[in-house]
Design an enzyme around this catalytic site. Structure first.
Site, mmCIF file in Angstrom:
data_model
loop_
_atom_site.group_PDB
_atom_site.id
_atom_site.type_symbol
_atom_site.label_atom_id
_atom_site.label_comp_id
_atom_site.label_asym_id
_atom_site.label_seq_id
_atom_site.Cartn_x
_atom_site.Cartn_y
_atom_site.Cartn_z
ATOM 1 N N HIS A 132 -49.920 12.502 -46.013
ATOM 2 C CA HIS A 132 -48.589 11.956 -45.729
ATOM 3 C C HIS A 132 -48.493 11.701 -44.227
ATOM 4 C CE1 HIS A 132 -44.168 12.029 -45.272
ATOM 5 N NE2 HIS A 132 -44.085 11.813 -46.574
ATOM 6 N N ASP A 209 -50.599 21.510 -46.137
ATOM 7 C CA ASP A 209 -49.326 20.894 -46.496
ATOM 8 C C ASP A 209 -49.167 21.104 -47.997
ATOM 9 O OD1 ASP A 209 -47.362 19.195 -47.407
ATOM 10 O OD2 ASP A 209 -48.130 17.393 -46.433
#
Length: 415
Positions: A132, A209
């Site tokens: 991301h 993440d």
């Protein structure tokens, strides 16, 4: 398979669960809502909604700063939630759990504070092709500031990390590896244990993440031996504006504060400031008290359902969606990893994903279209984006059937 599916559905009682989420009974454009944008944000159960109301009607006060009863009650609830979250990920200590505004701020905190302390000119940070933007841009900023190098783990045509290439990148020059546990746009579940083990052979810390993992996969930070882990409340049935950074005590103690202000200090004079202990050293200013408390309520709800049950049922939804969508002429799945979480990402030949998404919305079906904040990944596949359907445990196979018919209708209208 059908028998097993029925047993899981009965164990979860999906129809009862759906009643816990008031928005799922709403309509969009005159059609029953089919919500398949869970990777962007999840819906909230009544327990979380009522906990928000309860805070503002019965507890509203600042925390850690008052001797009066309301402040003490709010503080107790605030810290009880931290304990729940620490238990949820099996952190060794509550003070290794830092409240942030979300995964993005958690990653930025590490990039700033860890980078300030440990990264110098000529060093290397490793990320992956699946990241991301929130796990790309902070490291780019750090590397530009420090004149360090950002290296990217490549992927194969299925959207899986090429681990041989990753291991060849490792050296004493690498100061941190930061990768996602699950790809938000492809659903790929990365081999995080192998990544951590390989990096630790060079004493390189690893950050995960986990924004797309913690609500789908049982997660134990001690068993993983991960150094940092970040996730967001709003993707796990909690409020927006709240997230978590887990960090091993040794790293958090060695890192300077991210922001300055109230709460993160022990003493302040005009000549010098001394910093507070963990976790408060990284929690400057008045926190998002309501959301912090109610994230604990969301954890309670997930625990009640059971992450193992959630994982198994969502896997069935992904397999079912993949099978049913495969029958549509011209469909191409983007991301076909052997190990996937609850995301199906696809395109239809010669049709822009945005146009498909618009028609689906007219039919009451919420999906996400575009590059999903993973533009470099889309560039690797030479596409502008995808149609992404992402599932939660309150979704059903009947809703997937509605999606399939909607996609067929979109193809007919746009071809």
């Amino acid at each position: 398979m059908k028998e097993a599916t029925t047993l899981v559905q009965e164990a979860l009682d999906i129809q009862r669960i759906r009643k816990d989420f008031p928005i799922l009974s709403s309509t969009v454009n005159g059609k029953p809502l089919v919500y398949f944008d869970n990777a962007a944000t999840s819906q909230k159960p009544w327990s979380v909604i009522k906990a928000i109301e309860h805070y503002y009607t019965d507890l509203n006060s600042n925390v850690h700063r008052g001797v009066h009863t309301l402040s003490q009650k709010a503080t107790d609830a605030f810290e009880a939630s931290r304990k729940k979250i620490a238990d949820f990920i099996n952190a060794a200590h509550d003070y290794e759990v830092i409240y942030t505004r979300g995964t993005t701020e958690s990653i930025n905190l590490v990039a700033h504070s860890f980078g300030k302390q440990f990264v110098k000119e000529g060093d290397i940070i490793i990320i992956s092709s699946l990241e991301h933007h929130s796990n790309i841009v902070p490291w780019q900023i750090l590397c530009e500031e420090k004149n360090a190098t950002l290296k990217v783990i490549p992927i194969n045509e299925k959207g899986e990390l090429i681990m041989e290439a990753f291991k060849e990148m490792l050296s004493e020059k690498v100061k941190l590896v930061s990768v996602n546990y699950v790809s938000n746009s492809l659903g790929t579940v990365n081999p995080v244990r192998e990544i951590i083990e390989a990096a630790h052979q060079y004493n390189i810390p690893v950050m995960l993440d986990a924004a797309q993992a913690v609500q789908h996969i049982p997660l134990d930070v001690q068993e993983l031996d991960v150094d940092f882990l970040a996730f967001s409340g709003h993707k796990m049935y909690g409020p927006t504006g709240i997230g978590i950074l887990y960090g091993k005590e040794k790293w958090l103690n060695a890192m300077p504060p991210y922001q300055g202000g109230g709460e993160m200090i022990k003493t302040v004079t005009f000549e010098k400031t001394t910093y507070n202990d963990l976790p408060f050293k990284f929690e400057a200013g008045t926190p998002n008290i309501e959301a912090s408390i109610c994230l604990g309520t969301a954890v309670d709800y997930i625990n009640e359902i059971g992450l193992e049950n959630i994982q198994q049922y969502e896997h069935e939804l992904v397999e079912y969606a993949t099978e049913k969508l495969s029958a549509i002429d011209g469909i191409k799945f983007i991301g076909t990893a052997d190990n996937k979480a609850s995301v199906v990402s696809f395109n239809i030949a010669n049709i822009h994903p945005y146009d498909v998404g618009v028609i689906l919305d007219k039919l009451g079906i919420a999906v996400r279209t575009g590059h999903h904040c993973t533009q470099p990944l889309m560039d690797i596949f030479c596409i502008p984006g995808t149609v992404r359907a992402s599932f939660a445990f309150y979704n059903t196979k009947e809703e997937i059937d509605v999606l399939v018919e909607g996609v067929k209708r979109a193809v007919k209208m746009l071809s």
